[in-house]
Write a protein that holds these residues in place. Structure first.
Motif, PDB file in Angstrom:
ATOM      1  N   TYR A  98       0.871  -1.184   0.000  1.00 39.86           N
ATOM      2  CA  TYR A  98       0.000   0.000   0.000  1.00 39.86           C
ATOM      3  C   TYR A  98       0.903   1.227   0.000  1.00 39.86           C
ATOM      4  O   TYR A  98       1.629   1.465   0.968  1.00 39.86           O
ATOM      5  N   ILE A  99       0.865   1.979  -1.097  1.00 39.62           N
ATOM      6  CA  ILE A  99       1.787   3.120  -1.233  1.00 39.62           C
ATOM      7  C   ILE A  99       1.059   4.410  -0.876  1.00 39.62           C
ATOM      8  O   ILE A  99      -0.069   4.641  -1.327  1.00 39.62           O
ATOM      9  N   THR A 100       1.716   5.252  -0.093  1.00 40.58           N
ATOM     10  CA  THR A 100       1.112   6.554   0.188  1.00 40.58           C
ATOM     11  C   THR A 100       2.164   7.659   0.158  1.00 40.58           C
ATOM     12  O   THR A 100       3.368   7.390   0.187  1.00 40.58           O
ATOM     13  N   GLN A 101       1.667   8.911   0.104  1.00 41.78           N
ATOM     14  CA  GLN A 101       2.560  10.061   0.041  1.00 41.78           C
ATOM     15  C   GLN A 101       3.006  10.483   1.433  1.00 41.78           C
ATOM     16  O   GLN A 101       2.180  10.650   2.329  1.00 41.78           O
ATOM     17  N   GLY A 102       4.304  10.694   1.589  1.00 46.37           N
ATOM     18  CA  GLY A 102       4.788  11.330   2.805  1.00 46.37           C
ATOM     19  C   GLY A 102       4.540  12.824   2.716  1.00 46.37           C
ATOM     20  O   GLY A 102       4.095  13.328   1.676  1.00 46.37           O
ATOM     21  N   PHE A 103       4.761  13.536   3.828  1.00 47.36           N
ATOM     22  CA  PHE A 103       4.865  14.996   3.829  1.00 47.36           C
ATOM     23  C   PHE A 103       3.527  15.732   3.703  1.00 47.36           C
ATOM     24  O   PHE A 103       3.270  16.673   4.432  1.00 47.36           O
ATOM     25  N   ILE A 104       2.646  15.295   2.784  1.00 53.38           N
ATOM     26  CA  ILE A 104       1.473  16.130   2.502  1.00 53.38           C
ATOM     27  C   ILE A 104       0.287  15.769   3.391  1.00 53.38           C
ATOM     28  O   ILE A 104       0.156  14.634   3.864  1.00 53.38           O
ATOM     29  N   CYS A 105      -0.562  16.756   3.628  1.00 54.40           N
ATOM     30  CA  CYS A 105      -1.737  16.539   4.479  1.00 54.40           C
ATOM     31  C   CYS A 105      -2.735  17.660   4.203  1.00 54.40           C
ATOM     32  O   CYS A 105      -2.446  18.573   3.432  1.00 54.40           O
ATOM     33  N   LEU A 106      -3.880  17.576   4.871  1.00 53.18           N
ATOM     34  CA  LEU A 106      -4.827  18.691   4.854  1.00 53.18           C
ATOM     35  C   LEU A 106      -4.658  19.462   6.158  1.00 53.18           C
ATOM     36  O   LEU A 106      -4.239  18.886   7.164  1.00 53.18           O
ATOM     37  N   ASP A 107      -5.001  20.747   6.144  1.00 52.91           N
ATOM     38  CA  ASP A 107      -4.982  21.490   7.405  1.00 52.91           C
ATOM     39  C   ASP A 107      -6.387  21.508   8.005  1.00 52.91           C
ATOM     40  O   ASP A 107      -7.317  20.884   7.458  1.00 52.91           O
ATOM     41  N   ALA A 108      -6.537  22.239   9.104  1.00 54.99           N
ATOM     42  CA  ALA A 108      -7.820  22.229   9.820  1.00 54.99           C
ATOM     43  C   ALA A 108      -8.963  22.768   8.959  1.00 54.99           C
ATOM     44  O   ALA A 108     -10.129  22.438   9.168  1.00 54.99           O
ATOM     45  N   GLU A 109      -8.629  23.604   7.959  1.00 57.98           N
ATOM     46  CA  GLU A 109      -9.670  24.150   7.061  1.00 57.98           C
ATOM     47  C   GLU A 109      -9.893  23.258   5.840  1.00 57.98           C
ATOM     48  O   GLU A 109     -10.677  23.603   4.956  1.00 57.98           O
ATOM     49  N   GLY A 110      -9.148  22.159   5.774  1.00 52.60           N
ATOM     50  CA  GLY A 110      -9.314  21.257   4.626  1.00 52.60           C
ATOM     51  C   GLY A 110      -8.494  21.661   3.412  1.00 52.60           C
ATOM     52  O   GLY A 110      -8.656  21.118   2.327  1.00 52.60           O
ATOM     53  N   GLU A 111      -7.576  22.643   3.595  1.00 49.27           N
ATOM     54  CA  GLU A 111      -6.691  23.037   2.481  1.00 49.27           C
ATOM     55  C   GLU A 111      -5.464  22.131   2.474  1.00 49.27           C
ATOM     56  O   GLU A 111      -5.049  21.627   3.529  1.00 49.27           O
ATOM     57  N   ILE A 112      -4.828  22.001   1.307  1.00 51.43           N
ATOM     58  CA  ILE A 112      -3.603  21.203   1.229  1.00 51.43           C
ATOM     59  C   ILE A 112      -2.501  21.880   2.034  1.00 51.43           C
ATOM     60  O   ILE A 112      -2.305  23.084   1.947  1.00 51.43           O
ATOM     61  N   SER A 113      -1.812  21.096   2.844  1.00 45.28           N
ATOM     62  CA  SER A 113      -0.728  21.627   3.663  1.00 45.28           C
ATOM     63  C   SER A 113       0.378  20.565   3.729  1.00 45.28           C
ATOM     64  O   SER A 113       0.365  19.609   2.931  1.00 45.28           O
ATOM     65  N   ASN A 114       1.301  20.722   4.632  1.00 46.47           N
ATOM     66  CA  ASN A 114       2.353  19.704   4.755  1.00 46.47           C
ATOM     67  C   ASN A 114       2.913  19.677   6.162  1.00 46.47           C
ATOM     68  O   ASN A 114       2.604  20.537   6.988  1.00 46.47           O
ATOM     69  N   LEU A 115       3.750  18.664   6.415  1.00 51.86           N
ATOM     70  CA  LEU A 115       4.320  18.450   7.753  1.00 51.86           C
ATOM     71  C   LEU A 115       5.713  19.050   7.859  1.00 51.86           C
ATOM     72  O   LEU A 115       6.522  18.576   8.645  1.00 51.86           O
ATOM     73  N   GLN A 116       5.984  20.068   7.067  1.00 54.07           N
ATOM     74  CA  GLN A 116       7.291  20.759   7.038  1.00 54.07           C
ATOM     75  C   GLN A 116       8.339  19.901   6.326  1.00 54.07           C
ATOM     76  O   GLN A 116       8.169  18.693   6.186  1.00 54.07           O
TER      77      GLN A 116
END
Ligand code: ASP
Ligand code: MG
Length: 440
Positions: A176-194
């Motif tokens: 099962y492959i997934t992307q590191g680093f990227i996520c959504l923020d509290a508003e549901g916008e694309i963000s990242n884990l720095q």
């Protein structure tokens, strides 16, 4: 089930991707977290910076260059015509999106969308490659389950629930492959884990389903006892406790994102650091076991700003420190080191984004001195503060100007603040005396 994370170099060339395939294709079901191909995130950040600086033409050129590079890689990676065409079509869509971004006005949300593309590209390509090679794999889109809250902390309940949902709705696969680093923020916008956040993704996912183990595969054989970029003859540390690894990652050992062990330590999920180029090397095992006393490793963190706050009002007064801390709290700036005397307090920060505003507030209550270009040198080991040899530090470093020292904040860490220009000399001296057993 284990979680295996592969960094930018591990997916940075076709040859390395084929090494990754060999490592993961052992018949066991696993989650694989991938970074962007090495260099891509830097390039995406540069594109966003060009847009911010109004240099749209430079941004367009960078987008085109990067697209060309991906086309070449895809031709090398995928000789299956149908997969090659399908992946090129996806990649072209991504680059068309990036091209559109170059004519938009800059916003942080736009930058976040741009830098997220690196991991979307690498995972899509790698999944197609595994399919071509007959390895059963599926994509788990990180944006469907990975989310941070208002404080930019992982929203662990949301992640647990949604990871399970996405996993259960994905066809049964081996990988099962997934992307590191990227996520959504509290508003549901694309963000990242720095930057470097893929390590953090791996342990967050590990914690979300209580993985058997999390493995972080990079291009070096584990965490070294000193910075291999500056000191010769360093060696990998075979075992670290969660506490030791957390201190080292936070204070500079570049191999791990500073927050990596936070999600897994409560559930005691071991984290193994491994080398994709040398899979049989032991690497470093991070677990709740402690081994050996004394100084185990040294790391340094640059870009530190020291702030000295002097006030006669501190003398026998209470409440002064509270006022100081409140100012840092207001500007969401965390303090790393701190020392106090009767009339002054010195502290360090590594994020100087709000420095001007913080200083303006501090100047209302005290006299301030600021020193930039400082480095924290951190010595880590189990019960290091109680070790017999620790007193030698002052002898070893007698000709280095130590600006601050933090001793006893934790049993496992002694931190020194020095001018960055003294860093290499300090790391070398400490190495010679502490690890090469030269008597001071
Ligand atoms: N691609 C991101 C970076 O370069 C995240 C990572 O590689 O961990 O920072
Ligand atoms: Mg990294």
């Amino acid at each position: 089930m284990k979680v295996l994370k592969f960094g930018g170099t591990s997916v940075g060339s076709v040859e390395n991707m084929s090494n990754v395939k060999k490592i993961i294709n052992d018949g066991a079901k696993k989650v694989v977290v991938l970074s962007a191909m090495s260099g891509t995130t830097n390039q995406l950040v540069a594109i966003a910076q060009d847009i911010k600086a109004g240099k749209a033409q430079d941004a367009v050129e960078k987008v085109n260059q990067l697209h060309e590079k991906y086309k070449v890689t895809i031709d090398e990676l995928l000789n299956d015509t149908a997969l090659n065409t399908a992946v090129k079509a996806y990649v072209s869509e991504v680059f068309a999106f990036l091209g559109d971004c170059t004519s938009k006005s800059f916003l942080e949300t736009l930058e976040n969308q741009i830098v997220a593309q690196g991991e979307l590209l690498s995972t899509y390509m790698f999944n197609a490659y595994l399919n071509q090679e007959g390895v059963s794999s599926a994509l788990l889109p990180a944006l469907d389950f990975m989310r941070i809250d208002e404080n930019k902390e992982p929203d662990i309940n949301y992640i647990k629930e949604n990871f399970k949902r996405v996993f259960d709705n994905t066809p049964d696969s081996q990988i099962y492959i997934t992307q590191g680093f990227i996520c959504l923020d509290a508003e549901g916008e694309i963000s990242n884990l720095q930057r470097g956040g893929s390590d953090y993704t791996a342990t967050i996912i590990g914690a979300a389903f209580i993985a058997e183990e999390v493995q972080i595969w990079t291009d070096i054989d584990g965490m070294h006892n000193n910075d291999p970029r500056h000191v010769e003859g360093t060696h990998p540390i075979s075992n670290l406790s969660f506490d030791e690894a957390a201190e080292l990652a936070y204070f500079g050992a570049k191999i791990l994102h500073p927050q990596t062990v936070t999600p897994v330590r409560v559930d005691n999920i071991p984290v193994r650091l491994k080398n994709t180029m040398e899979p049989s090397a032991h690497g470093t095992l991070i677990s709740n076991l402690t081994s050996g006393d004394g100084i185990k490793a040294i790391a340094a963190k640059d870009g530190i700003t020291a702030i000295k706050i002097k006030s006669a009002r501190m003398l026998q007064a209470h409440g002064f420190l509270k006022k100081v801390f409140e100012i840092f709290e207001t500007y969401k700036t965390s303090i790393d080191m701190i020392t106090t005397s009767e009339v002054a307090v010195s502290l360090t920060i590594d994020d100087d984004k709000n420095l001007e505003a913080i200083l303006a507030e501090l100047e209302k209550i005290a006299i301030i001195e600021v020193d930039k270009n400082q480095s924290i040198v951190c010595l880590v080991g189990h019960e290091v503060v109680n070790h017999d040899d620790t007193f030698k530090l002052f002898q070893i470093l007698q000709d280095v100007k130590i600006r601050m020292i933090s001793y006893g904040g934790s049993q496992n860490n002694i931190s020194l603040l020095i001018d960055s220009e003294d860093k290499i000399n300090t790391l070398q001296k400490l190495n010679d005396y502490l690890f090469e057993l030269v008597t001071p």
